[in-house]
Write a protein that holds these residues in place. Structure first.
Motif, PDB file in Angstrom:
ATOM      1  N   ARG A  56       0.848  -1.190   0.000  1.00 49.68           N
ATOM      2  CA  ARG A  56       0.000   0.000   0.000  1.00 49.68           C
ATOM      3  C   ARG A  56       0.884   1.241   0.000  1.00 49.68           C
ATOM      4  N   PRO A  57       0.443   2.316  -0.657  1.00 50.92           N
ATOM      5  CA  PRO A  57       1.250   3.534  -0.697  1.00 50.92           C
ATOM      6  C   PRO A  57       1.332   4.204   0.677  1.00 50.92           C
ATOM      7  N   ASN A  58       2.400   4.930   0.890  1.00 55.12           N
ATOM      8  CA  ASN A  58       2.621   5.690   2.117  1.00 55.12           C
ATOM      9  C   ASN A  58       2.727   7.157   1.711  1.00 55.12           C
ATOM     10  N   ARG A  59       1.677   7.931   2.009  1.00 61.36           N
ATOM     11  CA  ARG A  59       1.600   9.326   1.571  1.00 61.36           C
ATOM     12  C   ARG A  59       1.305  10.245   2.758  1.00 61.36           C
ATOM     13  N   PHE A  60       1.585  11.524   2.544  1.00 54.83           N
ATOM     14  CA  PHE A  60       1.216  12.535   3.526  1.00 54.83           C
ATOM     15  C   PHE A  60      -0.302  12.534   3.680  1.00 54.83           C
ATOM     16  N   GLN A  61      -0.769  12.610   4.935  1.00 56.07           N
ATOM     17  CA  GLN A  61      -2.206  12.621   5.219  1.00 56.07           C
ATOM     18  C   GLN A  61      -2.568  13.813   6.086  1.00 56.07           C
ATOM     19  N   HIS A  62      -3.700  14.379   5.797  1.00 54.73           N
ATOM     20  CA  HIS A  62      -4.279  15.397   6.669  1.00 54.73           C
ATOM     21  C   HIS A  62      -4.682  14.734   7.987  1.00 54.73           C
ATOM     22  N   ASP A  63      -5.264  13.578   7.900  1.00 52.95           N
ATOM     23  CA  ASP A  63      -5.695  12.703   8.996  1.00 52.95           C
ATOM     24  C   ASP A  63      -6.854  13.247   9.827  1.00 52.95           C
ATOM     25  N   ASP A  64      -7.548  14.247   9.280  1.00 52.15           N
ATOM     26  CA  ASP A  64      -8.799  14.707   9.885  1.00 52.15           C
ATOM     27  C   ASP A  64      -9.661  15.307   8.770  1.00 52.15           C
ATOM     28  N   PHE A  80     -13.805  25.880  -3.300  1.00 51.34           N
ATOM     29  CA  PHE A  80     -12.783  25.323  -2.412  1.00 51.34           C
ATOM     30  C   PHE A  80     -11.618  26.294  -2.328  1.00 51.34           C
ATOM     31  N   ASN A  81     -11.151  26.551  -1.092  1.00 44.99           N
ATOM     32  CA  ASN A  81     -10.052  27.484  -0.898  1.00 44.99           C
ATOM     33  C   ASN A  81      -8.910  26.890  -0.082  1.00 44.99           C
ATOM     34  N   GLY A  82      -9.144  25.743   0.567  1.00 46.97           N
ATOM     35  CA  GLY A  82      -8.055  25.119   1.318  1.00 46.97           C
ATOM     36  C   GLY A  82      -8.551  24.259   2.460  1.00 46.97           C
ATOM     37  N   PHE A  83      -7.590  23.706   3.178  1.00 51.83           N
ATOM     38  CA  PHE A  83      -7.857  22.869   4.344  1.00 51.83           C
ATOM     39  C   PHE A  83      -7.299  23.540   5.593  1.00 51.83           C
ATOM     40  N   ILE A  84      -7.895  23.252   6.743  1.00 50.40           N
ATOM     41  CA  ILE A  84      -7.372  23.693   8.028  1.00 50.40           C
ATOM     42  C   ILE A  84      -7.213  22.476   8.943  1.00 50.40           C
ATOM     43  N   ASP A  85      -6.627  22.705  10.097  1.00 54.48           N
ATOM     44  CA  ASP A  85      -6.523  21.709  11.160  1.00 54.48           C
ATOM     45  C   ASP A  85      -5.622  20.541  10.769  1.00 54.48           C
ATOM     46  N   PHE A  86      -4.344  20.836  10.630  1.00 53.02           N
ATOM     47  CA  PHE A  86      -3.366  19.814  10.285  1.00 53.02           C
ATOM     48  C   PHE A  86      -2.681  19.220  11.506  1.00 53.02           C
ATOM     49  N   GLN A  87      -3.233  19.416  12.691  1.00 50.02           N
ATOM     50  CA  GLN A  87      -2.554  18.952  13.904  1.00 50.02           C
ATOM     51  C   GLN A  87      -2.461  17.435  14.006  1.00 50.02           C
ATOM     52  N   ARG A  88      -3.242  16.690  13.227  1.00 52.66           N
ATOM     53  CA  ARG A  88      -3.165  15.222  13.269  1.00 52.66           C
ATOM     54  C   ARG A  88      -2.439  14.646  12.051  1.00 52.66           C
ATOM     55  N   HIS A 135      -6.840   5.639   4.224  1.00 54.44           N
ATOM     56  CA  HIS A 135      -7.052   5.934   5.644  1.00 54.44           C
ATOM     57  C   HIS A 135      -7.536   7.366   5.847  1.00 54.44           C
ATOM     58  N   ASP A 136      -7.076   8.278   4.994  1.00 51.03           N
ATOM     59  CA  ASP A 136      -7.458   9.678   5.135  1.00 51.03           C
ATOM     60  C   ASP A 136      -8.935   9.914   4.832  1.00 51.03           C
ATOM     61  N   LEU A 137      -9.605   8.930   4.235  1.00 47.93           N
ATOM     62  CA  LEU A 137     -11.004   9.085   3.863  1.00 47.93           C
ATOM     63  C   LEU A 137     -11.979   8.516   4.896  1.00 47.93           C
ATOM     64  N   GLN A 138     -11.503   7.744   5.846  1.00 46.67           N
ATOM     65  CA  GLN A 138     -12.409   7.010   6.727  1.00 46.67           C
ATOM     66  C   GLN A 138     -13.262   7.905   7.621  1.00 46.67           C
ATOM     67  N   LYS A 139     -12.821   9.124   7.914  1.00 47.30           N
ATOM     68  CA  LYS A 139     -13.647   9.993   8.763  1.00 47.30           C
ATOM     69  C   LYS A 139     -14.854  10.555   8.028  1.00 47.30           C
ATOM     70  N   LEU A 140     -14.904  10.355   6.711  1.00 42.80           N
ATOM     71  CA  LEU A 140     -16.103  10.766   5.978  1.00 42.80           C
ATOM     72  C   LEU A 140     -17.325  10.034   6.506  1.00 42.80           C
ATOM     73  N   GLY A 141     -17.182   8.752   6.807  1.00 42.27           N
ATOM     74  CA  GLY A 141     -18.297   7.967   7.326  1.00 42.27           C
ATOM     75  C   GLY A 141     -18.610   8.262   8.776  1.00 42.27           C
ATOM     76  N   PHE A 142     -17.712   8.951   9.429  1.00 40.83           N
ATOM     77  CA  PHE A 142     -17.888   9.263  10.845  1.00 40.83           C
ATOM     78  C   PHE A 142     -18.421  10.688  11.027  1.00 40.83           C
ATOM     79  N   PHE A 143     -17.790  11.635  10.353  1.00 34.30           N
ATOM     80  CA  PHE A 143     -18.185  13.044  10.474  1.00 34.30           C
ATOM     81  C   PHE A 143     -18.779  13.606   9.182  1.00 34.30           C
ATOM     82  N   GLY A 144     -18.197  13.233   8.042  1.00 31.63           N
ATOM     83  CA  GLY A 144     -18.588  13.830   6.769  1.00 31.63           C
ATOM     84  C   GLY A 144     -20.054  13.661   6.441  1.00 31.63           C
ATOM     85  N   ILE A 145     -20.577  12.475   6.665  1.00 32.17           N
ATOM     86  CA  ILE A 145     -21.986  12.240   6.312  1.00 32.17           C
ATOM     87  C   ILE A 145     -22.945  13.017   7.207  1.00 32.17           C
TER      88      ILE A 145
END
Length: 131
Positions: free
Chosen positions: A4-12, A25-33, A41-51
């Motif tokens: 599996r690839p290993n890439r930079f993730q926002h992780d939130d 779209f203008n950007g992302f915030i909250d890179f503390q994670r 893996h970076d997409l899994q919070k869509l099912g938790f918060f995104g929906i």
């Protein structure tokens, strides 16, 4: 996980961490994670918060990640695995943050379990039902 690839993730990654200006779209915030890992893996919070904010946005993010092509079973297996891992960690994080946060994250975790039929299904109900 081998290969599996290993890439930079926002992780939130979810709608609450996206900046929109003049309906664009203008950007992302909250890179503390932020960290490194499998991009799915970076997409899994869509099912938790995104929906909770927008099912169409969450579906679009998954479809966009997959280039608009039919999503593979391998993708869904990994998405479900990472979602299950987040369910477990959400209880730990919620407990650390206090009773109110624990109650909220517990409800969200139970929703994810329901969306995946207690992880008997890899594709979440909110995606399947909108297709």
């Amino acid at each position: 996980m081998e290969g599996r690839p290993n890439r930079f993730q926002h992780d939130d990654f979810h709608p609450s961490n996206i900046i929109v200006e003049r309906k664009e779209f203008n950007g992302f915030i909250d890179f503390q994670r932020m960290d490194w890992g499998d991009p799915i893996h970076d997409l899994q919070k869509l099912g938790f918060f995104g929906i909770k904010v927008s099912v169409p946005f969450s579906i679009g993010a998954l479809d966009g990640y997959n280039g608009g092509e039919k999503i593979s079973e391998e993708f869904w297996q990994l998405f479900a695995l990472y979602s299950a891992m987040h369910v477990v960690s959400s209880f730990v994080w919620g407990k650390k943050m206090g009773d109110e946060q624990y109650d909220l994250l517990s409800r969200y975790a139970m929703d994810v379990l329901g969306d995946h039929d207690d992880f008997r299904e890899n594709m979440p109900r909110w995606y399947r039902d909108m297709r």
